[in-house]
Enzyme design. Structure first.
Site, PDB file in Angstrom:
ATOM      1  CD1 TRP A 139      -2.296  -1.888   0.143  1.00 31.55           C
ATOM      2  CD2 TRP A 139      -2.860  -1.463   2.267  1.00 31.55           C
ATOM      3  NE1 TRP A 139      -3.306  -2.753   0.488  1.00 31.55           N
ATOM      4  CE2 TRP A 139      -3.671  -2.508   1.791  1.00 31.55           C
ATOM      5  CE3 TRP A 139      -3.033  -1.028   3.592  1.00 31.55           C
ATOM      6  CZ2 TRP A 139      -4.654  -3.126   2.572  1.00 31.55           C
ATOM      7  CZ3 TRP A 139      -4.002  -1.640   4.370  1.00 31.55           C
ATOM      8  CH2 TRP A 139      -4.807  -2.677   3.870  1.00 31.55           C
TER       9      TRP A 139
ATOM     10  CD  GLU B  81       8.146   3.322  -4.325  1.00 31.81           C
ATOM     11  OE1 GLU B  81       7.587   3.149  -3.234  1.00 31.81           O
ATOM     12  OE2 GLU B  81       7.576   3.107  -5.419  1.00 31.81           O
TER      13      GLU B  81
ATOM     14  N   GLY C 210       1.523  -2.656  -6.225  1.00 30.41           N
ATOM     15  CA  GLY C 210       1.404  -1.345  -5.596  1.00 30.41           C
ATOM     16  C   GLY C 210       0.027  -0.759  -5.879  1.00 30.41           C
ATOM     17  N   GLY C 211      -0.038   0.069  -6.893  1.00 31.85           N
ATOM     18  CA  GLY C 211      -1.256   0.821  -7.221  1.00 31.85           C
ATOM     19  C   GLY C 211      -2.525  -0.022  -7.246  1.00 31.85           C
TER      20      GLY C 211
ATOM     21  CB  SER D 133       2.764  -1.484 -14.055  1.00 32.66           C
ATOM     22  OG  SER D 133       3.299  -0.204 -13.764  1.00 32.66           O
TER      23      SER D 133
ATOM     24  CG  HIS E 168      10.001  -1.019  -2.697  1.00 36.32           C
ATOM     25  ND1 HIS E 168      10.025   0.172  -3.369  1.00 36.32           N
ATOM     26  CD2 HIS E 168       8.953  -1.723  -3.191  1.00 36.32           C
ATOM     27  CE1 HIS E 168       9.018   0.191  -4.242  1.00 36.32           C
ATOM     28  NE2 HIS E 168       8.358  -0.949  -4.153  1.00 36.32           N
TER      29      HIS E 168
ATOM     30  N   GLY F 227       4.916   1.775 -10.899  1.00 40.06           N
ATOM     31  CA  GLY F 227       4.055   2.956 -10.901  1.00 40.06           C
ATOM     32  C   GLY F 227       4.015   3.683 -12.227  1.00 40.06           C
TER      33      GLY F 227
HETATM   34  P1  PGA Z   1       3.117  -0.695  -8.793  1.00 41.33           P
HETATM   35  O1  PGA Z   1       4.156  -0.823  -7.579  1.00 41.33           O
HETATM   36  O2  PGA Z   1       2.310  -1.956  -8.845  1.00 41.33           O
HETATM   37  O3  PGA Z   1       2.294   0.514  -8.474  1.00 41.33           O
HETATM   38  O4  PGA Z   1       3.937  -0.521 -10.037  1.00 41.33           O
HETATM   39  C1  PGA Z   1       4.806  -2.029  -7.303  1.00 41.33           C
HETATM   40  C2  PGA Z   1       5.746  -1.875  -6.142  1.00 41.33           C
HETATM   41  O5  PGA Z   1       6.394  -0.829  -6.023  1.00 41.33           O
HETATM   42  O6  PGA Z   1       5.870  -2.777  -5.281  1.00 41.33           O
END
Ligand code: PGA
Length: 248
Positions: free
Chosen positions: A10, A96, A232-233, A211, A94, A172
């Site tokens: 999330w 990020e 993610g999204g 994605s 991750h 993302g």
């Molecule tokens: P996403 O993110 O599905 O929004 O691309 C995946 C993630 O960062 O774990």
């Protein structure tokens, strides 16, 4: 046969009411025993989500942990605390965290070891950026990210771990690795584990992330070495996430 694991990351999204609504919808879906579903909320909601998940088979994990043992580290959260509030898994490395919070391969390895020491299953994320892929460095980047953790922690620690291949250019962005591109890297990751342990290479789950959505989940999850998805999204909306769970 490896179970499929569908994990919803999330990130820094959702507040209490939204979470309760989302879990209310998710807990109604029938999930076969060969599929594991994992939710990764932000720290303040972990205990609340644990309570909401009582009596249903969804699992709980965290998005990050501190590299240190409990002690004087203001603002940080230790593996032991995550275990105490009911977490089973924790994300480590991750992209990020690596890119926005300057986590080096070495810090990732320390967090991986801390997770295992604290009784959690780390989900080790690896993946190349777009320039790295375009310059032909995808395999070497992934090998480096994995090798540092193996060298510092030892292969035995991977018995209680999951791997996730997340190409940074697909996170993302709406741009997904093709099933063939993902499979190629997953097979490579498994072969790198096999260098140390053939048995572990056969059993370790390797998730794909970047994605993932209902429309591409079936073909990705059908690939031989893709054992699940890190989402993610599409994990923020019940119907989107449920489509991915159904695909598994
Ligand atoms: P996403 O993110 O599905 O929004 O691309 C995946 C993630 O960062 O774990």
């Amino acid at each position: 046969m490896r179970n499929k694991l569908i994990a919803g990351n999330w990130k820094m999204n959702l507040t209490g009411v939204q979470i309760a609504t989302l879990i209310g919808a998710l807990s109604k879906q029938h999930i076969p025993t060969c599929v594991e579903v994992l939710l990764l909320p932000a720290f303040p909601y972990l205990a609340e989500v644990r309570t909401l998940l009582d009596g249903c088979q969804l699992k709980l994990g965290a998005q990050n942990l501190c590299a240190h043992e409990p002690g004087a580290f203001t603002g940080e959260v230790a593996a032991e605390m995550l275990l105490d509030v009911g977490c089973e898994y924790v994300l480590v490395g991750h992209s990020e965290r690596r890119a926005l919070f300057a986590e080096s391969d070495e810090v990732v390895a320390v967090k991986f070891a801390r997770a295992v020491a604290g009784g959690l299953k780390p989900i080790l994320c690896v993946g190349e950026t777009l320039p790295e892929r375009e310059s032909g460095a995808a395999f070497s980047v992934i090998k480096r990210q994995l090798d540092v953790v193996i060298a510092n922690c030892g292969i035995d620690m991977f018995e209680n771990a999951v791997l996730a291949y997340e190409p940074v250019w697909a996170i993302g962005t709406g741009r997904t690795a093709s099933p063939e591109q993902a499979q190629e890297i997953h097979m490579y990751l498994r072969s790198q584990i096999a260098v140390h342990s053939a048995k572990l290479a056969g059993s370790i789950q390797i998730l794909y992330g970047g994605s993932v959505k209902g429309a591409n989940a079936v073909e990705l999850l059908n690939m031989a070495d893709i054992d699940g998805a890190l989402v993610g999204g599409a994990s923020l909306k019940a119907s989107d996430f449920q489509e991915i769970i159904a695909a598994a």
